[in-house]
Design a protein around this motif. Structure first.
Motif: not given
Length: 73
Positions: A45, A48-50
């Motif tokens: 990831r 940002s966690g995307r």
């Protein structure tokens, strides 16, 4: 040719679970229905966690050994 932005890898995670296979999984993996398997779920990831990459691998537990090594600084 178009220019693509490069994603910055910030977080990797791995989750390993032991469980019994479904009938279809046992058949596809040529393993007994009463033998456990290891389900390995991995994700890469951005900060940002995307998610950039996600994978799940199923391994017959009696045929595999998982080893991790980590640098110590």
């Amino acid at each position: 040719m178009s220019s693509r932005a490069r994603a910055s890898v910030s977080i990797t995670s791995e989750q390993i679970t032991a469980r019994m296979p479904t009938s279809d999984e046992a058949k596809q993996l040529a393993m007994p229905k009463n033998a456990p398997l290891l389900a390995v779920f991995g994700a890469v990831r951005e900060a940002s966690g995307r998610p950039l990459a996600v994978v799940e691998v199923l391994l017959p537990a009696d045929r595999h050994e998982l080893v991790d090594a980590y640098p110590i600084s």
